[in-house]
Design an enzyme around this catalytic site. Sequence first.
Site, short mmCIF file in Angstrom:
data_model
loop_
_atom_site.label_atom_id
_atom_site.label_comp_id
_atom_site.label_asym_id
_atom_site.label_seq_id
_atom_site.Cartn_x
_atom_site.Cartn_y
_atom_site.Cartn_z
N CYS A 49 0.85 -1.20 0.00
CA CYS A 49 0.00 0.00 0.00
C CYS A 49 0.89 1.25 0.00
CB CYS A 49 -0.88 -0.04 1.25
SG CYS A 49 -1.86 1.44 1.53
N HIS A 50 0.33 2.34 -0.49
CA HIS A 50 1.05 3.61 -0.49
C HIS A 50 1.52 3.95 0.94
CE1 HIS A 50 1.65 7.62 -2.40
NE2 HIS A 50 1.75 7.93 -1.12
N THR A 51 0.77 3.54 1.95
CA THR A 51 1.13 3.86 3.34
C THR A 51 2.43 3.16 3.77
OG1 THR A 51 -1.21 4.17 3.81
CG2 THR A 51 0.24 3.97 5.71
N HIS A 71 0.73 -4.25 5.80
CA HIS A 71 -0.51 -4.28 6.59
C HIS A 71 -1.70 -4.70 5.75
CE1 HIS A 71 -0.34 -0.38 4.61
NE2 HIS A 71 -1.67 -0.37 4.68
N GLU A 72 -1.44 -5.31 4.57
CA GLU A 72 -2.54 -5.68 3.67
C GLU A 72 -2.39 -7.17 3.37
OE1 GLU A 72 -4.25 -2.75 0.34
OE2 GLU A 72 -2.68 -4.01 -0.50
N CYS A 101 -12.12 -4.83 19.27
CA CYS A 101 -12.17 -5.67 20.49
C CYS A 101 -13.60 -5.93 20.93
CB CYS A 101 -11.37 -5.02 21.61
SG CYS A 101 -12.16 -3.58 22.36
N CYS A 104 -14.24 -2.01 24.11
CA CYS A 104 -13.76 -0.69 24.56
C CYS A 104 -14.82 0.38 24.31
CB CYS A 104 -12.45 -0.32 23.85
SG CYS A 104 -12.67 0.09 22.10
N CYS A 107 -15.46 0.81 20.54
CA CYS A 107 -16.22 -0.28 19.92
C CYS A 107 -17.68 -0.27 20.37
CB CYS A 107 -15.58 -1.63 20.24
SG CYS A 107 -14.08 -1.96 19.30
N CYS A 115 -10.80 1.44 17.29
CA CYS A 115 -10.85 0.64 18.52
C CYS A 115 -9.68 1.09 19.39
CB CYS A 115 -10.72 -0.83 18.14
SG CYS A 115 -10.35 -1.95 19.53
N ARG A 119 -4.32 0.24 20.07
CA ARG A 119 -3.79 1.29 19.19
C ARG A 119 -2.50 1.94 19.73
NH1 ARG A 119 -1.45 3.85 16.46
NH2 ARG A 119 -2.00 5.26 14.73
N CYS A 180 -6.71 -3.67 3.27
CA CYS A 180 -6.58 -2.21 3.29
C CYS A 180 -7.25 -1.55 2.09
CB CYS A 180 -5.13 -1.75 3.41
SG CYS A 180 -5.05 0.06 3.59
N ARG A 377 -2.31 -2.04 -7.82
CA ARG A 377 -1.79 -2.78 -6.67
C ARG A 377 -0.86 -3.90 -7.11
NH1 ARG A 377 -2.46 0.46 -2.91
NH2 ARG A 377 -3.54 -0.07 -0.97
P1 NAD Z 1 -1.71 5.63 -4.95
O1 NAD Z 1 -0.38 6.26 -4.90
O2 NAD Z 1 -1.86 4.31 -5.63
O3 NAD Z 1 -2.76 6.64 -5.66
C1 NAD Z 1 -2.72 8.03 -5.51
C2 NAD Z 1 -3.28 8.66 -6.80
O4 NAD Z 1 -3.35 10.07 -6.58
C3 NAD Z 1 -2.42 8.44 -8.05
O5 NAD Z 1 -3.24 7.99 -9.13
C4 NAD Z 1 -1.84 9.84 -8.34
O6 NAD Z 1 -1.64 10.06 -9.72
C5 NAD Z 1 -2.94 10.73 -7.76
N1 NAD Z 1 -2.50 12.08 -7.41
C6 NAD Z 1 -1.32 12.45 -6.85
N2 NAD Z 1 -1.28 13.79 -6.70
C7 NAD Z 1 -2.46 14.28 -7.15
C8 NAD Z 1 -3.02 15.57 -7.25
N3 NAD Z 1 -2.34 16.66 -6.86
N4 NAD Z 1 -4.27 15.70 -7.75
C9 NAD Z 1 -4.96 14.61 -8.17
N5 NAD Z 1 -4.46 13.33 -8.12
C10 NAD Z 1 -3.23 13.19 -7.61
O7 NAD Z 1 -2.21 5.53 -3.44
P2 NAD Z 1 -3.29 4.60 -2.72
O8 NAD Z 1 -2.66 3.33 -2.28
O9 NAD Z 1 -4.54 4.55 -3.54
O10 NAD Z 1 -3.54 5.47 -1.39
C11 NAD Z 1 -4.07 6.77 -1.48
C12 NAD Z 1 -3.87 7.52 -0.17
O11 NAD Z 1 -4.68 6.94 0.85
C13 NAD Z 1 -2.45 7.48 0.39
O12 NAD Z 1 -2.17 8.73 0.98
C14 NAD Z 1 -2.51 6.38 1.44
O13 NAD Z 1 -1.49 6.52 2.39
C15 NAD Z 1 -3.90 6.62 1.99
N6 NAD Z 1 -4.57 5.51 2.66
C16 NAD Z 1 -5.36 5.82 3.72
C17 NAD Z 1 -6.11 4.83 4.35
C18 NAD Z 1 -7.02 5.19 5.50
O14 NAD Z 1 -7.51 4.25 6.15
N7 NAD Z 1 -7.29 6.43 5.75
C19 NAD Z 1 -6.01 3.51 3.90
C20 NAD Z 1 -5.21 3.23 2.78
C21 NAD Z 1 -4.48 4.24 2.17
N1 AHE Z 2 1.16 6.79 11.56
C1 AHE Z 2 0.46 7.73 10.77
C2 AHE Z 2 -1.02 7.39 10.73
C3 AHE Z 2 -1.38 7.21 9.36
C4 AHE Z 2 -2.87 6.92 9.21
O1 AHE Z 2 -3.70 7.82 9.29
N2 AHE Z 2 -3.18 5.67 8.96
C5 AHE Z 2 -4.53 5.27 8.59
C6 AHE Z 2 -4.44 3.98 7.88
S1 AHE Z 2 -3.48 4.06 6.41
C7 AHE Z 2 -3.61 2.54 5.77
O2 AHE Z 2 -2.99 2.47 4.59
C8 AHE Z 2 -5.41 5.02 9.83
O3 AHE Z 2 -6.10 4.06 9.95
N3 AHE Z 2 -5.41 5.94 10.73
C9 AHE Z 2 -6.09 5.81 11.97
C10 AHE Z 2 -5.16 5.28 13.03
O4 AHE Z 2 -5.61 4.99 14.15
O5 AHE Z 2 -3.95 5.13 12.72
C11 AHE Z 2 0.62 9.15 11.28
O6 AHE Z 2 0.48 10.06 10.47
O7 AHE Z 2 0.88 9.29 12.48
ZN ZN Z 3 -2.90 0.72 3.46
#
Ligand code: NAD
Ligand code: AHE
Ligand code: ZN
Length: 385
Positions: A49-51, A71-72, A101, A104, A107, A115, A119, A180, A377
């Site tokens: 994943c991008h993360t 994490h995926e 869980c 908590c 939850c 949860c 964490r 994920c 992916r």
């Molecule tokens: P990815 O890199 O595969 O996709 C990102 C896309 O954004 C790409 O297609 C890229 O071309 C586009 N992009 C980049 N800059 C841009 C801009 N300025 N304007 C428009 N488009 C733009 O990433 P992903 O795996 O799909 O993840 C996306 C984001 O979500 C990441 O920041 C990741 O860390 C986050 N994420 C968050 C959670 C969560 O639970 N909140 C879970 C998974 C991933």
């Molecule tokens: N350690 C990072 C947190 C990044 C973050 O926000 N993570 C998401 C999941 S990304 C999955 O690809 C998330 O679930 N956040 C809620 C949580 O509890 O972490 C930072 O920036 O500190």
């Molecule tokens: Zn992820």
Amino acid sequence: MSESTVGKTITCKAAIAWEAGKPLSIEEIEVLPPRAHEVRIKVTNTGVCHTDAYTLSGVDPEGAFPAILGHEGAGIVESVGEGVTSVKPGDSVIALYTAECKECKFCKSGKTNLCGSVRATQGKGVMPDGTVRFKHKESGKELLHFMGCSTFSQYTVVADVSVVAVNPEAPKDRTCLLGCGVTTGYGAAVITANVQEGDNVAVFGAGAVGLSVVQGAAQRKANKIIVVDINDSKKEWAEKFGATDFVNPTKLPEGQSIVDKLVEMTDGGLEFTFDCTGNVTVMRQALEACHKGWGQSIIIGVAAAGKEISTRPFQLVTGRVWKGSAFGGVKGRTQLPGFVEDYLQGKLKVDEFITHRHPLSGINTAFEDMHKGDCIRAVVNLFDN
Ligand code: NAD
Ligand code: AHE
Ligand code: ZN
């Protein structure tokens, strides 16, 4: 599974992140047996994943090294510690970075999927008892866990609240993405935003997460589903998942902003916008493209340490709402088995996101794929070396 490994340390291969900004190193590690309320998993497959790239790059404030990232992941329970009742050896499972869980305050609230049980220790890279289950074979050095999962190892140990059993008939080299990317975007659309028929939706960033939002919005019969991405090759991908329009913000006529363009396309703005880029400038655009009075913008993207969002408070005074979504608002142990069934019944696309496959030895190539733009992916097979 195997009688011979229960209660014993397992020696296996893992991709170790020794330090930020360096490629992962495939080396032998020792994985200790699970303690009380812990589960040891044979990880068959993991997505990248991008993360994972974000943390490896060094901009994650919680990033700590040396660690085993990932994490995926999907796999099979090898053994369980004392007191584990929710899964058993041989179960097909998906690791959960958002634990559940069921006990908590979070939850029980019925208001969130976040949860509180593990964490704090998860963020420090340790198990709930404050210790680690990974050691580097050659040096004996301890290695940290990551996001409660550490799926870049052939064997991992997770808390029992951080794993869910799913239908064993589902292919793990695909359903790992439900750990994920796919779940996060799809859940953000159907749970966090709860998109309704006829809503206008804009999705910024068409990676696996953004395309999964598109999938959820299309399933809910949204009216316009506008994908915004700086990479033109994402247009075809967006359409494949149900987008009605594609806009490249770098190719707008001079003087027209992406906010102007989206507001014009939707007669005043969108019901829902989603940031799937992690770029704080994009987050502002996504908020400001929302319809006055009721539009909601959902932040999914993860931004680097030190980055902050801003807008004029007037944007909120006039009814726009800024929200966030982690793991799509999905409660992993309660809801993920249903997502797997939906996938098996052809109601949820997962296979379509996989563009690249690698053996464990090719995991660094999977990280390179991610930066190329033709990758949605990459899935790693941990036992194909
Ligand atoms: P990815 O890199 O595969 O996709 C990102 C896309 O954004 C790409 O297609 C890229 O071309 C586009 N992009 C980049 N800059 C841009 C801009 N300025 N304007 C428009 N488009 C733009 O990433 P992903 O795996 O799909 O993840 C996306 C984001 O979500 C990441 O920041 C990741 O860390 C986050 N994420 C968050 C959670 C969560 O639970 N909140 C879970 C998974 C991933
Ligand atoms: N350690 C990072 C947190 C990044 C973050 O926000 N993570 C998401 C999941 S990304 C999955 O690809 C998330 O679930 N956040 C809620 C949580 O509890 O972490 C930072 O920036 O500190
Ligand atoms: Zn992820």
